[in-house]
Design an enzyme around this catalytic site. Sequence first.
Site, short mmCIF file in Angstrom:
data_model
loop_
_atom_site.label_atom_id
_atom_site.label_comp_id
_atom_site.label_asym_id
_atom_site.label_seq_id
_atom_site.Cartn_x
_atom_site.Cartn_y
_atom_site.Cartn_z
N TYR A 253 0.81 -1.22 0.00
CA TYR A 253 0.00 0.00 0.00
C TYR A 253 0.85 1.27 0.00
O TYR A 253 0.59 2.19 -0.79
CB TYR A 253 -0.97 -0.02 1.18
N GLU A 260 1.65 5.93 -7.40
CA GLU A 260 0.55 6.70 -7.97
C GLU A 260 0.81 8.20 -7.85
O GLU A 260 0.51 8.96 -8.78
CB GLU A 260 -0.75 6.34 -7.26
#
Length: 329
Positions: A253, A260
């Site tokens: 994560y 991103e």
Amino acid sequence: VFPLQNPDITITDNVLRFRAQGHGAKGDNIYEFEIEFLEPVEPKPVCRMTQRQLNITVQKKESNWWERLTKQEKRPLFLAPDFDRWLDESDAEMELKEKEEEKINKMKIDSRVPKDPFKHLKKGYLIMYNLVQFLGFSWIFVNMTVRLFILGKDSFYDTFHTISDMMYFCQTLALMEIMNSLIGLVRTPLIPSVVQVEMFIFFHHLGKLVVFFIFYFWSISELFRYPYYMLSCIGIEWKPLTWLRYTVWIPLYPLGGLAEAVCIVQSIPIFSETGKFSLGLPNPLNVTIQFPFVLQIFLIALFLGVFVNFRHLYKQRKQHLGPKKRKMK
């Protein structure tokens, strides 16, 4: 006389017969006795032997009160009551009454809970949804891995054009997770469900390494999430899969969120130059909503979303993998 060797315990003709070899005060001896019960009992006793004692449980054929244990009126000399488990007639009646009331209350509670006529349909839908998502992300992971071994670094730069169709399909289908949470089909809170659905319409402008890692991190994490949910629908828990489901996300994560963020930062100059996806409002407002500004807002929301999801998954990990709390009696 412990430890006992080769104990032989049988019930025939309502008589309990015991025979075993043990070591007592007078050395090794054969010990045996018989007890003829007052009323009929089940012919199969339950025996449990430890280093210090032997427990023999005999079940009555009918649950009623006995005046005494044995058919003979005089109690055998070797037989003594265990007052820790002793119940007189009033205690026994009270215990039976409590058990009956407990059964009645349970039946009342079960009757109050409305039966869902669509229970099996919902379960079937969730199983198929998780199965389809698992197959989709498995295809993405296997495809990217095979291309990486065959093409090496060259596979990084056309990741989007090779994988985009399947990724679009999986991410569009993931919108159903928001709907499932809204209508109460699953117990996942709404915000973590929204965070799971990613936006990647700007990835096709980037033929860079970062896109490869984003897709790879997504696919790895989903390879364990969807099979876990699918098995949960049918009440199966496989401990290795549970551990992977609530552990793999710990490195993935933060790395996925960072990748991103890098992708968004790299795409902002491209959209500023091309003006693509910017929205011009009609006069008299004469205002243009610049897409790079939307990406900057999304960048902030991305970090907030990663934090919310990280916190949610951490609580779930403690719940599923943490030490079990003992119930206080």
